[in-house]
Motif scaffolding. Structure first.
Motif, PDB file in Angstrom:
ATOM      1  N   ARG A 112      45.706  11.901  39.184  1.00  0.00           N
ATOM      2  CA  ARG A 112      45.088  11.263  38.031  1.00  0.00           C
ATOM      3  C   ARG A 112      44.452  12.263  37.057  1.00  0.00           C
ATOM      4  NH1 ARG A 112      44.321   5.822  38.949  1.00  0.00           N
ATOM      5  NH2 ARG A 112      43.907   5.830  36.704  1.00  0.00           N
ATOM      6  N   HIS A 113      44.177  13.474  37.515  1.00  0.00           N
ATOM      7  CA  HIS A 113      43.560  14.475  36.641  1.00  0.00           C
ATOM      8  C   HIS A 113      43.931  15.865  37.158  1.00  0.00           C
ATOM      9  CE1 HIS A 113      40.872  16.253  33.785  1.00  0.00           C
ATOM     10  NE2 HIS A 113      40.090  16.776  34.718  1.00  0.00           N
ATOM     11  N   ARG A 114      44.154  16.763  36.240  1.00  0.00           N
ATOM     12  CA  ARG A 114      44.558  18.112  36.613  1.00  0.00           C
ATOM     13  C   ARG A 114      43.844  19.106  35.689  1.00  0.00           C
ATOM     14  NH1 ARG A 114      49.535  17.351  36.095  1.00  0.00           N
ATOM     15  NH2 ARG A 114      50.179  17.143  38.279  1.00  0.00           N
ATOM     16  N   TYR A 115      43.284  20.152  36.249  1.00  0.00           N
ATOM     17  CA  TYR A 115      42.618  21.193  35.458  1.00  0.00           C
ATOM     18  C   TYR A 115      42.683  22.510  36.204  1.00  0.00           C
ATOM     19  CZ  TYR A 115      38.629  20.388  38.599  1.00  0.00           C
ATOM     20  OH  TYR A 115      37.829  20.256  39.708  1.00  0.00           O
ATOM     21  N   ASP A 116      42.429  23.589  35.490  1.00  0.00           N
ATOM     22  CA  ASP A 116      42.450  24.937  36.072  1.00  0.00           C
ATOM     23  C   ASP A 116      41.033  25.456  36.253  1.00  0.00           C
ATOM     24  OD1 ASP A 116      45.157  25.008  36.171  1.00  0.00           O
ATOM     25  OD2 ASP A 116      45.427  26.268  34.387  1.00  0.00           O
ATOM     26  N   HIS A 117      40.799  26.075  37.375  1.00  0.00           N
ATOM     27  CA  HIS A 117      39.550  26.796  37.636  1.00  0.00           C
ATOM     28  C   HIS A 117      39.913  28.282  37.738  1.00  0.00           C
ATOM     29  CE1 HIS A 117      35.584  27.789  39.189  1.00  0.00           C
ATOM     30  NE2 HIS A 117      36.184  28.481  40.144  1.00  0.00           N
ATOM     31  N   ILE A 118      39.384  29.084  36.835  1.00  0.00           N
ATOM     32  CA  ILE A 118      39.768  30.495  36.729  1.00  0.00           C
ATOM     33  C   ILE A 118      38.568  31.371  37.073  1.00  0.00           C
ATOM     34  CG2 ILE A 118      40.727  32.266  35.216  1.00  0.00           C
ATOM     35  CD1 ILE A 118      41.836  30.021  33.462  1.00  0.00           C
ATOM     36  N   ASP A 119      38.801  32.361  37.894  1.00  0.00           N
ATOM     37  CA  ASP A 119      37.735  33.283  38.267  1.00  0.00           C
ATOM     38  C   ASP A 119      38.359  34.642  38.572  1.00  0.00           C
ATOM     39  OD1 ASP A 119      35.264  34.270  38.750  1.00  0.00           O
ATOM     40  OD2 ASP A 119      34.864  33.077  40.556  1.00  0.00           O
ATOM     41  N   LEU A 120      37.522  35.652  38.588  1.00  0.00           N
ATOM     42  CA  LEU A 120      37.957  37.004  38.925  1.00  0.00           C
ATOM     43  C   LEU A 120      37.547  37.342  40.347  1.00  0.00           C
ATOM     44  CD1 LEU A 120      37.061  39.026  35.686  1.00  0.00           C
ATOM     45  CD2 LEU A 120      39.347  38.473  36.533  1.00  0.00           C
ATOM     46  N   PRO A 121      38.454  37.909  41.128  1.00  0.00           N
ATOM     47  CA  PRO A 121      38.061  38.347  42.468  1.00  0.00           C
ATOM     48  C   PRO A 121      37.212  39.610  42.389  1.00  0.00           C
ATOM     49  CG  PRO A 121      40.298  39.026  42.028  1.00  0.00           C
ATOM     50  CD  PRO A 121      39.862  38.210  40.839  1.00  0.00           C
ATOM     51  N   GLU A 122      36.587  39.946  43.453  1.00  0.00           N
ATOM     52  CA  GLU A 122      35.820  41.189  43.494  1.00  0.00           C
ATOM     53  C   GLU A 122      36.786  42.370  43.369  1.00  0.00           C
ATOM     54  OE1 GLU A 122      32.452  43.394  46.274  1.00  0.00           O
ATOM     55  OE2 GLU A 122      33.755  41.862  47.135  1.00  0.00           O
ATOM     56  N   VAL A 123      36.501  43.234  42.405  1.00  0.00           N
ATOM     57  CA  VAL A 123      37.383  44.364  42.123  1.00  0.00           C
ATOM     58  C   VAL A 123      36.787  45.613  42.758  1.00  0.00           C
ATOM     59  CG1 VAL A 123      38.499  45.722  40.332  1.00  0.00           C
ATOM     60  CG2 VAL A 123      38.079  43.280  39.955  1.00  0.00           C
ATOM     61  N   ARG A 124      37.550  46.231  43.608  1.00  0.00           N
ATOM     62  CA  ARG A 124      37.105  47.464  44.261  1.00  0.00           C
ATOM     63  C   ARG A 124      38.258  48.471  44.242  1.00  0.00           C
ATOM     64  NH1 ARG A 124      32.978  46.006  43.251  1.00  0.00           N
ATOM     65  NH2 ARG A 124      31.143  45.604  44.532  1.00  0.00           N
ATOM     66  N   PRO A 125      37.954  49.745  44.099  1.00  0.00           N
ATOM     67  CA  PRO A 125      39.026  50.749  44.053  1.00  0.00           C
ATOM     68  C   PRO A 125      39.749  50.852  45.388  1.00  0.00           C
ATOM     69  CG  PRO A 125      36.872  51.802  44.155  1.00  0.00           C
ATOM     70  CD  PRO A 125      36.603  50.350  43.963  1.00  0.00           C
TER      71      PRO A 125
END
Length: 450
Positions: A112-125
């Protein structure tokens, strides 16, 4: 007893003296009238002169706000489009009806409803330990050691991704060394000193030199070249950053001189068909034909209007604006029509130069226009030529912001790296590439000037 005067003027000498005094009084009266007209002389700003907006003073923004722009028309609301290929899909099914608490079967439910949840993962070298094994040869008795991976040579521990990020953040986003070091530690968990950042930039010198040589060779094949310059600071001393650009190439250089020799050294034996610049003397006679920037001319015209000239300056302003509008319509005009417009532009300007100007500002404007006559409407006879030098100003604007944020360069090698970076990214933009993509290709050794 009255002593007679030693010398008496004859009637002819008296008449000559009176005529001389009358002429002097007439010249002084004209000068007084001219100075009185200049008493209310307006202040020069970025709207009516070549002064940058930063020097407009506290009233500059208020004046611009008063003049204002037309409000932008409203547009219908648009939601962010869904990602075409999400990394993960979370399907949520209802267990029971929220109204009557009845149990619900999964098969009876639909989305009935669709949306995106966007996030950045933890960035490590990613740290890769390279161990080179070796020993002593049993046949010749000499020591040997394995060759290191081609992508991970010994020396600097920082790979191309880190070096690209350092250059991108410093030169494109004007992040200083101290803040850059802190940003990498807090956001990426990477400890790197300011000295290591400087060393990373110095190591890019040879790659930048190779790329700039190819860019210069491409630039010198262009029939139309535009140029501009601005000040910068190197070790506390004023230098000048020049930009030379065509449809396919952008070349920056920083020199201690603003003289014509800088442009002549870049061009060498090449003389473009058309040269585009402002009216600075150091950029004259570099091409077979010269198109002056009409945006700069319009600011001078606006200053004459602000000074009070209501006869000549407004008509010249309207005429130049008309010519620029014709220039924007060139793709839809035939050559014969464009030639007719060019002849009409020349005739109108000649007529305006013959109008008697009562105001000193109008006379000064006519003098300036006559000095640059023949360099205003080249773009009406050559479709390759723009009416303004806005392209060069747009290319040099990021370096102006860089100068304001960093206050210039504190090393002898820094100006060359920055000029080369701007050359590479500016040329890549003309090829449809972003600054990040260009600098990554440069460090990977795959940058090509098309």
């Amino acid at each position: 007893m009255t002593v007679p005067p030693r010398y008496r003027l004859s009637d002819a000498e008296k008449d000559a003296l009176l005529l001389e005094q009358a002429a002097l009084i007439e010249r002084l009266a004209a000068r007084v009238a001219e100075l009185e007209a200049l008493i209310g002389k307006p202040k020069k700003t970025s709207a009516n002169s070549h002064i940058p907006p930063s020097q407009d003073g506290p009233g500059g923004k208020a004046r611009k706000a008063k003049r204002g722009r037309k409000p932008r028309p409203s547009r219908p609301g648009v939601a962010r489009p869904l990602a075409p290929d999400p990394d993960r899909t979370e399907r949520c099914l209802a267990d029971s009806c929220p109204h009557c608490q009845a149990a619900l079967a999964p098969a009876a439910q639909r989305c009935r409803h669709r949306y995106d949840h966007i996030d950045l993962p933890e960035v490590r070298p990613v740290v890769t330990r390279v161990e080179l094994f070796g020993g002593r040869c049993g046949q010749c008795g000499r020591r040997y050691r394995a060759e290191p991976p081609a992508a991970m040579p010994p020396g600097t521990p920082f790979g191309p991704g880190i070096r690209s990020l350092l250059a991108y953040l410093h030169h494109s986003h004007h992040v200083g060394f101290e803040r850059l070091s802190r940003l990498l530690k807090e956001v990426f968990g990477l400890t790197i000193s300011e000295g290591a950042i400087a060393n990373a930039f110095r190591r890019m010198g040879s790659a930048f030199d190779t790329a700039c040589a190819a860019i210069k060779a491409k630039l010198l094949t262009a029939p139309v070249i535009a140029s501009d310059e601005t000040t910068t600071r190197v070790n506390g001393v004023t230098h000048w950053q020049w930009v030379f650009q065509s449809d396919d190439a952008v070349l920056h250089t920083i020199a201690p001189s603003r003289g014509r020799a800088v442009a002549a050294a870049v061009l060498g034996d090449h003389q473009p068909e058309v040269w585009i610049s402002d009216r600075y003397a150091g950029q004259q006679e570099l091409g077979r034909v010269h198109q002056v920037c009409l945006a700069h001319v319009l600011r001078d015209v606006q200053y004459a209007i602000d000074c009070g000239d209501s006869v000549v300056a407004p008509k010249i302003r309207d005429h130049l604006r008309w010519a620029i509008r014709v220039g924007k319509r060139r793709p839809g005009l035939r050559d014969s029509t464009l030639a007719a417009y060019a002849a009409k532009a020349e005739r109108r300007l000649d007529a305006l130069l013959g109008v008697p100007a009562a105001h000193p500002a109008g006379r000064e404007l006519q003098r300036q226009v006559k000095a640059w006559r023949g360099k205003f409407f080249v773009f009406l006879s050559d479709r390759r030529v723009p009416p303004t030098n806005n392209g060069s100003e747009q290319e040099i604007r990021p370096s102006v912001i860089f100068r304001k944020v960093t206050n210039g360069f504190r090393s002898d090698w820094g100006p060359g790296i920055h000029a080369s970076y701007r050359s590479v990214t500016g040329t890549a933009r003309r090829q449809g590439q972003s600054a990040w993509t260009a600098i990554r290709h440069l460090i990977d050794g795959t940058f090509v000037v098309a």
